[in-house]
Design an enzyme around this catalytic site. Structure first.
Site, short mmCIF file in Angstrom:
data_model
loop_
_atom_site.label_atom_id
_atom_site.label_comp_id
_atom_site.label_asym_id
_atom_site.label_seq_id
_atom_site.Cartn_x
_atom_site.Cartn_y
_atom_site.Cartn_z
N ILE A 662 80.98 6.02 9.18
CA ILE A 662 82.01 5.56 10.10
C ILE A 662 82.99 4.69 9.30
CG2 ILE A 662 82.44 4.13 12.15
CD1 ILE A 662 81.16 6.96 12.66
N LEU A 663 84.25 5.06 9.32
CA LEU A 663 85.23 4.44 8.42
C LEU A 663 85.80 3.14 8.96
CD1 LEU A 663 87.08 7.71 7.36
CD2 LEU A 663 85.18 6.55 6.21
N GLN A 671 87.44 5.90 19.88
CA GLN A 671 87.46 7.37 19.98
C GLN A 671 86.23 7.88 20.72
OE1 GLN A 671 89.64 9.93 18.43
NE2 GLN A 671 89.45 9.49 16.27
N GLU A 737 86.41 14.85 18.67
CA GLU A 737 86.07 15.72 19.79
C GLU A 737 84.62 15.59 20.22
OE1 GLU A 737 88.53 19.18 19.86
OE2 GLU A 737 88.95 18.98 17.73
MO1 MOS Z 1 91.88 19.31 19.51
S1 MOS Z 1 91.37 20.45 21.14
O1 MOS Z 1 91.81 20.42 18.22
O2 MOS Z 1 93.32 18.52 19.73
#
Ligand code: MOS
Length: 772
Positions: A662-663, A671, A737
């Site tokens: 984790i940066l 996020q 994501e």
């Molecule tokens: Mo994402 S769905 O590749 O912004």
């Protein structure tokens, strides 16, 4: 992807098996992994002060002289032809500058589609725009009004009368199943995976599940609606856009308008969330065309309604998952099959079947998904495409299997994750889902969960706990470039046409460049966000940090060599080769001999140079063919379900992530938490309602499309394993994501634990939980 591409990827993958790791990107461990300076420490966003003071300019806030405002008129049928357009009242309305329709729109070419090989393409809805009377989906723009104010444009748009000749439209998911097609591949994977004897596995199974899971359409609703402020300067097109594909947008607009890439400038320094919905759609093209026609700058800021009509969403899915296991829970068969929509003018397969096969070892597999063609706006990428909905199905099914076998759901999962990729056999670059489950379970208090559903009650509230795994592949894009410039004060500027959509791009890459170059943070500036900067690929697939990281690393290697040459012979560095030096303390030094050192400022001064620049580019991501590379998570949820109203209220969410190093804990937490909240919305409320008779979105507003609000969001704990991935720049994998993946399943599993009711259709609205 075609059969041929499948064969090529398969061939390259096989060849990669024989290639020594050291030849590949990621073959040598990034030295920054072991050098703990600013990466890994909590840093505030560099753009935070500008954002809170309102200084940061978003696409719909750019001022221009003579600006006119656009409003869209959307078709009300799904298929047919415009027969009549009555524009008189609109054209006579106050402030109207012009009305653009297919009768007077400039000639426009097809937008080039987003693809894996063309980084200058960002098209999502691959149809000619306003070139004829044809209607292809319910919501298509049939007229665009330009007026002196937004209100005047909106009012005039309401006066336009359109008549149509309707044609039969295919708008029902159910009906289209009979004509489904089967793509050869999904991303770079073969679509169909058939291995072993699944029938025999089910015959001999001790525990099994065979169920159908459904997820609805979802629409993009970031805080900043899609918008662009556009002008022509002669034959040069200037676009202030909200985009996650700067160069793709520029390249696409060039193609559409028949000009060169270099004639298009796209700027997008700040984006208010994108999630896959901010590449090229019709509105930028319409805005640029109307600006050309009017000879005035145009702002096209989509209303929430226009966003639902013009920006595609996540396809509905219907997924069958069937699992067979022996008494110990070892999987003997894994079936994952089903349907999603992808009209020919869409670029996005909703690849929901990729999750299960990268997660679980099974003796036999039967995995394939089918594609439906409907007369709808192109569907598109939406946070964790495929995986967000795929993990809902597979991770609900794993919970059902655990219940059937009387095995703890975590134990069942850990029993089935392999030491290597279950399908390709490739080694993991780094993977420790077991540790993620351990950390998460401890924080959450999983040992307090009752295995028997409906065991805990507090008045009308049934209380339950659930968990699920999330997964998202590691992606690193080629073609991302960066320039590092060091000036005579020893200050470094890193430039790239990269994107800031809220995740902290400049903040984290400043940490990266500082550590890479041996500089303190205040000696580094990061410039991103427009196409005058070195070419950028895109911010998508959770890939940007790795892609830009690789580009900055490549630039730093070039810079070290250039500086060494510039230093010449009259330096403590004289005679050293590039592989003997390292960046440290504002300059270069010999590895292992710190006294042989010269600062950047001194090298530049002796050479009478005011600055030095070097460029670098991220190369082909061959490592993803040699290694199995995935971010993973263990998601835990505690919730209450009212026996009276069927309402679900979350009380706690815990996410334990295994995503490499984790940066920046501050931006990373944000996020992960944001992704989990999006997963909460997907689980409980988000649903695009289509009128199945005519393909019209009936929930085209934020009153009708329910994203979570503060009251819906419980206490969220975010944890991580923080084990560096030795195959990636800085040891990090994508974190954008993965946050949404697994959350809906964890919630549905907790609902089952609370109530004994298994709901397999999202969202988990109260009506599905009332009654027996
Ligand atoms: Mo994402 S769905 O590749 O912004």
């Amino acid at each position: 992807m075609s059969k041929l591409q499948n064969a090529i990827v398969g061939g390259v993958r096989t060849a990669m098996g024989y290639v020594p790791s050291s030849w590949l990107p990621g073959g040598t461990r990034d030295p920054l992994i072991d050098k703990r300076v600013t990466l890994g420490t909590q840093q505030s966003r560099v753009d935070g002060p500008d954002k809170v003071q309102g200084v940061a300019r978003f696409a719909a806030e750019v001022r221009m002289d003579g600006l006119v405002y656009a409003a869209c008129v959307h078709s009300t049928i799904a298929r047919g032809k415009i027969t009549e357009l009555d524009l008189a009242a609109a054209e006579a309305a106050p402030g109207v500058v012009l009305v653009m329709t297919h009768r007077n729109a400039p000639k426009l070419a097809l937008p080039p589609p987003i693809g894996m090989t063309n980084l200058k393409a960002a098209g999502n809805n691959i149809l000619l725009i306003m070139q004829d009377a044809e209607i292809r989906w319910n919501g298509q723009t049939v007229a665009l009004v330009l007026a002196e104010t937004q209100e005047q444009a909106n009012y005039a748009a309401s006066l336009i009368v359109v008549r149509y000749e309707q044609a039969a439209a295919r708008t029902r998911f159910e009906d289209a199943k009979a004509d489904a097609t089967t793509p050869d591949s999904l991303m770079i994977e073969r679509n169909r995976l058939k291995r072993g004897d699944t029938d025999a596995a089910f015959r001999n199974a001790v525990g099994s599940v065979d169920a159908v899971y459904r997820t609805p359409w979802h629409n993009h609703n970031p805080i900043e609606p899609n918008a662009a402020t556009i002008t022509w300067q002669g034959d040069r097109l200037i676009v202030h856009d909200a985009t996650q594909m700067l160069n793709g947008t520029a390249g696409s607009l060039a193609k559409v308008f028949g000009i060169k890439d270099t004639q298009v400038f796209v700027s997008s320094p700040f984006v208010g969330g994108a999630f896959g919905g901010k590449a090229l759609w019709d509105h930028q093209i319409l805005g640029a065309a109307a600006s050309k026609l009017a000879g005035r700058p145009v702002r096209i800021a989509l209303s929430r309604t226009s966003m639902h009509r013009l920006i595609g969403g996540r396809s509905q899915t219907e997924q069958r998952v069937a699992l067979a296991a022996d008494a110990t829970g070892k999987l003997k068969a894994l079936l994952h099959q089903g349907f999603s929509v992808k009209p020919p003018h869409s670029v996005c397969d909703e690849a929901f079947t990729l999750s299960g096969r990268s997660l679980y070892e099974s003796e036999s597999y039967d995995i394939v998904q089918h594609t439906l063609d409907l007369d709808l706006l192109a569907n598109t990428f939406m946070r964790a495409p495929g995986e967000a909905v795929g993990t809902f199905a597979i991770e609900s099914a794993m919970d059902e299997l655990a219940h059937d076998l009387g095995i703890d759901p975590i134990a069942l999962r850990l029993r089935n994750i392999g030491d290597t990729d279950p399908v390709s056999g490739a080694p993991h670059s780094q993977s420790d889902l077991t540790l993620a489950y351990e950390l998460g379970a401890k924080k959450f208090g999983w040992d307090r969960r009752a295995a028997t559903p409906k065991s805990h009650q507090d008045g009308e509230w049934l209380i339950g706990m659930g968990c699920a795994t999330g997964s998202f592949p590691y992606v690193r894009m080629p073609g991302m470039s960066a320039r590092i410039t060091i000036d005579s004060n020893g200050h470094a500027t890193v430039s790239s046409a990269a994107h800031e959509m809220g995740m902290g791009t400049a903040t984290v890459q400043r940490q990266h460049a500082a550590d890479r170059l041996g500089l303190p943070l205040d000696h580094v500036t990061v410039r991103i966000g427009d196409t005058d900067l070195p070419f950028g690929s895109f911010a998508g697939g959770s890939s940007q940090t790795a892609s830009l990281g690789a580009a900055i690393n490549a630039a730093s290697v070039k810079l070290a060599g250039d500086l060494l040459r510039l230093a010449g012979n009259d330096t403590p560095l004289a005679g050293l080769r590039a592989n003997e030096i390292e960046f440290a303390n504002h300059g270069l030094r010999k590895i292992g001999e710190p006294s042989r050192y010269e600062s950047f400022a001194s090298i530049l001064e002796r050479a009478s140079r005011s600055e030095i620049s070097a460029m670098g580019e991220s190369g082909a991501p061959l490592e993803i063919l040699k290694f199995s590379m995935h971010s993973r998570s263990a998601i835990f949820c505690e919730l209450r379900v009212s026996e009276v109203t069927g309402e679900v209220r979350l009380t706690r969410l815990v996410g334990a992530f295994d995503c490499g190093r984790i940066l920046n804990p501050k931006t990373a937490t944000s996020q992960f938490r944001g992704g989990m909240i999006m997963g909460l919305g997907m689980a409980l409320t988000e649903e695009t309602l289509l009128d199945k008779r005519n393909g019209r979105i009936m929930s085209a507003s934020m009153t009708d499309y329910h994203v979570p609000v503060h009251l819906d969001v419980p206490e969220i704990d975010v944890l991580w394993t923080d084990i560096p991935d030795p195959r990636t720049p800085m040891g990090a994998r994508g974190i954008g994501e993965i946050g949404i993946a697994g959350v809906a399943a964890a919630i549905a599993n907790a609902v089952f634990n609370a109530t004994g009711k298994r709901v397999r259709d999202l969202p988990l609205t109260p009506d599905k939980l009332l009654g027996d």
